[in-house]
Design an enzyme around this catalytic site. Structure first.
Site, PDB file in Angstrom:
ATOM      1  N   ARG A 127     -12.209 -15.371 -38.947  1.00 40.47           N
ATOM      2  CA  ARG A 127     -12.147 -13.896 -39.006  1.00 40.47           C
ATOM      3  C   ARG A 127     -10.708 -13.468 -38.753  1.00 40.47           C
ATOM      4  NH1 ARG A 127     -14.951 -11.344 -34.479  1.00 40.47           N
ATOM      5  NH2 ARG A 127     -12.862 -10.824 -33.804  1.00 40.47           N
ATOM      6  N   GLU A 144      -4.836 -10.844 -34.929  1.00 45.80           N
ATOM      7  CA  GLU A 144      -4.943 -12.286 -34.679  1.00 45.80           C
ATOM      8  C   GLU A 144      -5.834 -12.912 -35.738  1.00 45.80           C
ATOM      9  OE1 GLU A 144      -7.228 -13.994 -31.564  1.00 45.80           O
ATOM     10  OE2 GLU A 144      -8.764 -12.455 -31.643  1.00 45.80           O
ATOM     11  N   ASN A 146      -8.910 -15.703 -36.006  1.00 42.39           N
ATOM     12  CA  ASN A 146      -9.886 -16.481 -35.223  1.00 42.39           C
ATOM     13  C   ASN A 146     -10.392 -17.658 -36.035  1.00 42.39           C
ATOM     14  OD1 ASN A 146     -10.379 -14.527 -32.835  1.00 42.39           O
ATOM     15  ND2 ASN A 146     -10.569 -13.235 -34.643  1.00 42.39           N
ATOM     16  N   SER A 151     -17.176 -14.000 -34.158  1.00 39.62           N
ATOM     17  CA  SER A 151     -18.496 -13.409 -33.913  1.00 39.62           C
ATOM     18  C   SER A 151     -18.695 -12.079 -34.640  1.00 39.62           C
ATOM     19  CB  SER A 151     -18.724 -13.245 -32.418  1.00 39.62           C
ATOM     20  OG  SER A 151     -17.721 -12.438 -31.880  1.00 39.62           O
ATOM     21  N   LYS A 308      -2.551 -18.626 -30.578  1.00 40.42           N
ATOM     22  CA  LYS A 308      -1.591 -17.523 -30.727  1.00 40.42           C
ATOM     23  C   LYS A 308      -0.184 -18.077 -30.973  1.00 40.42           C
ATOM     24  CE  LYS A 308      -4.650 -14.171 -29.103  1.00 40.42           C
ATOM     25  NZ  LYS A 308      -5.831 -14.936 -28.854  1.00 40.42           N
ATOM     26  N   LYS A 367       0.906 -12.193 -24.882  1.00 43.41           N
ATOM     27  CA  LYS A 367      -0.368 -12.913 -25.047  1.00 43.41           C
ATOM     28  C   LYS A 367      -0.279 -14.375 -24.629  1.00 43.41           C
ATOM     29  CE  LYS A 367      -1.902 -10.227 -29.040  1.00 43.41           C
ATOM     30  NZ  LYS A 367      -2.635 -10.302 -30.323  1.00 43.41           N
ATOM     31  N   GLU A 371      -8.651 -17.070 -25.924  1.00 40.88           N
ATOM     32  CA  GLU A 371      -9.501 -16.309 -26.831  1.00 40.88           C
ATOM     33  C   GLU A 371     -10.550 -15.581 -26.008  1.00 40.88           C
ATOM     34  OE1 GLU A 371      -8.915 -16.286 -30.046  1.00 40.88           O
ATOM     35  OE2 GLU A 371      -7.308 -17.724 -29.767  1.00 40.88           O
ATOM     36  N   GLY A 372     -11.149 -14.593 -26.637  1.00 40.65           N
ATOM     37  CA  GLY A 372     -12.331 -13.994 -26.022  1.00 40.65           C
ATOM     38  C   GLY A 372     -12.085 -12.693 -25.291  1.00 40.65           C
ATOM     39  N   ARG A 454     -14.692  -2.822 -35.290  1.00 41.17           N
ATOM     40  CA  ARG A 454     -14.894  -2.637 -33.862  1.00 41.17           C
ATOM     41  C   ARG A 454     -14.028  -1.460 -33.450  1.00 41.17           C
ATOM     42  NH1 ARG A 454     -13.294  -7.839 -30.627  1.00 41.17           N
ATOM     43  NH2 ARG A 454     -11.983  -7.798 -32.457  1.00 41.17           N
TER      44      ARG A 454
END
Ligand code: ADP
Ligand code: MG
Length: 480
Positions: A127, A144, A146, A151, A308, A367, A371-372, A454
């Site tokens: 993604r 970023e 993924n 998800s 990253k 950063k 992740e997450g 989102r």
């Protein structure tokens, strides 16, 4: 920041608002746009996932650009993941200080050195995340990329029908045509099925690697149920890394088995953060899976390509030429990068970046290799955090120019939220899904697979939906 406006006139009067929200919440619960509650956890119930009542404006031109780019990004990341020298050079400083990345990297090197571990194909279910940069002609910039546990393909696929329902309830059915159809769930699942077909082992299952407790259960079960519905001969099993350590083994040709079930494809929905590896056992399980001939989603190579640090290295001038030959593709990707800088203390680039961020911190995000959500440092918090770090520690971080998206107005609906909800200022992040399969010689499958949007309060730095500060949404395309 410029104001985007909304897809229908706001505010909505209180009576209408309460009525449509009540219907929309039930619609969401009854169609699985839902999650398990963290505050009041029970395996026996779900709550609706936080959502934005009406779809948020997004420029059509930029949406279509992101869709067109996805197969090119899939291709890029596939070749990055298979360029051992590039990963070694890029992550050399990072793995000195970042234990998590080092553990992944050690598995990667151990497998490369192991003659009994044959190279298998990898499956990428990716993604790519973007925000519109309002300071630069409303063009998208990549937040970023993924490569593990990307998800919300499942739940997001429910948002076209949810927002169509809400628009129709409010007598705006004519506006539904501006919501792009979303094949995210089908796209990712068909990627897994394609991998399963390539393996051609008729009794093999797909293994989902999961956390001990799964809050985002609908998003994962949608994948499982889709596969069983459309491809009834394929079984999905779910195991934690701890269970895999106890129950998995390799056959004489490195076939992966969990108890007596042969596994031909492994899909990680866990394993992307240190907490998923409470002991060496879980790392041993990851190693066992990597060594097997099952197709991994992701392989360690794909996982490392999604760090990253790699994102930052890819933004250096001239680097993309190493992976792509077509100048048009290279230009298209270069256009979505914002400023990305190494924080190495032993290079001019790192020293310059340090000077820049200390002079004008509001323009940056710092950063780490995580992740997450919830790990980045924003704006005026950066100088203090940097001062507390050693030079070596600093090299595990990257510096990124902050993207300033345009603001839209909307109603954020969350479980136990205020009734009626206030009309608030929001910003959005678009995710485009993609699927790729291949090995070091060739790509055999490459597809764009739908999207997610989102949306978070304009004032909050991060918009994690599971973490509680963001909400799911869908794009309402407009021509600017
Ligand atoms: P994670 O791997 O934790 O998801 P991200 O790089 O996606 O890390 O950052 C988390 C969130 O922080 C993003 O979803 C976005 O809301 C915000 N963010 C990250 N980078 C930027 C940026 N350059 N400008 C503005 N916001 C950003
Ligand atoms: Mg993110």
């Amino acid at each position: 920041m410029p104001d985007l406006g909304s897809c229908i006139p706001f505010p909505i009067d209180e009576e209408t608002l309460n009525e449509v929200i009540s219907k929309a919440k039930d619609w969401a619960i009854m169609h699985g746009a839902a999650m398990r509650s963290k505050a009041d956890f029970s395996e026996d119930s779900v709550q609706f996932a936080p959502f934005i009542l009406l779809p948020t404006l997004f420029p059509r031109r930029e949406f279509e650009k992101a869709v067109r780019l996805q197969p090119i990004l899939n291709e890029l990341m596939h070749w990055v993941a298979h360029d051992t020298e590039f990963l070694r050079e890029t992550l050399a400083n990072t793995i000195k200080v970042d234990e998590f990345t080092r553990n992944l990297f050690n598995i990667y090197e151990k497998i490369l050195a192991d003659e009994s571990a044959q190279e298998t194909r990898s499956l990428g279910l990716f993604r790519s995340d973007y925000m519109v940069h309002s300071l630069e002609l409303n063009e998208i910039k990549q937040v970023e990329f993924n490569t593990i546990a990307s998800s919300f393909a499942g739940i997001s696929s429910k948002f076209h029908p949810l927002h169509s329902f809400v628009l129709s309830e409010l007598n705006y059915a004519d506006k539904v045509k501006n919501l792009p159809l979303n094949g995210a769930l089908a796209g990712l699942c068909e990627g897994m099925v394609e991998a399963w077909n390539l393996q051609a082992i008729s009794n093999a299952a797909i293994l989902f690697v999961v956390e001990g407790v799964t809050y985002n259960i609908c998003d994962q079960r949608f994948h499982e149920f889709y596969i069983r519905e459309k491809h009834p001969h394929i079984k999905v099993i779910r195991k934690t890394l701890t269970e895999i350590h106890q129950q998995a083994s390799l056959g004489p040709n490195n076939e992966l088995k969990v108890n007596d079930t042969v596994i031909s494809v492994v899909y990680f929905r866990a394993g992307y953060e240190p907490g998923h590896y409470p002991s060496q056992n879980e790392w041993d399980a990851r190693y066992l899976i990597e060594k097997s001939v099952a197709i991994k989603c992701p392989s360690i190579g794909y996982h490392l390509a999604g760090t990253k640090k790699v994102q930052q290295a890819l933004a250096k001038p001239g680097i993309l030429k190493r992976f792509l030959t077509d100048d048009i593709k290279i230009k298209a990707i270069t256009d979505i990068f914002t400023g990305l800088y190494s924080m190495d203390s032993n290079t001019d680039e790192g020293q310059n970046a340090l000077r820049m961020v200390l002079t004008d911190p509001a323009k940056y995000v710092l950063k780490p290799q995580r992740e997450g959500g919830g790990n980045n440092v924003y704006g005026h918090d950066i100088p203090d955090v940097l001062r507390k770090m050693s030079e070596v520690e600093r090299s595990a971080w990257i510096l990124m120019e902050r993207i300033f998206p345009p603001i839209s107005k909307g109603y954020m609906i969350r479980p136990s939220g205020p009734s009626p909800p206030p009309l608030v200022d929001l910003v959005s992040e678009l995710g485009i899904f993609g699927a790729v399969i291949g090995d070091k010689k060739a790509i055999v499958y490459n597809a764009h697979c739908g999207h997610m949007l989102r949306t978070k309060l304009e004032k909050s730095n991060e918009g994690g939906v599971a973490a509680g500060s963001g909400a799911l949404d869908s794009p309402y395309l407009y021509d600017d």
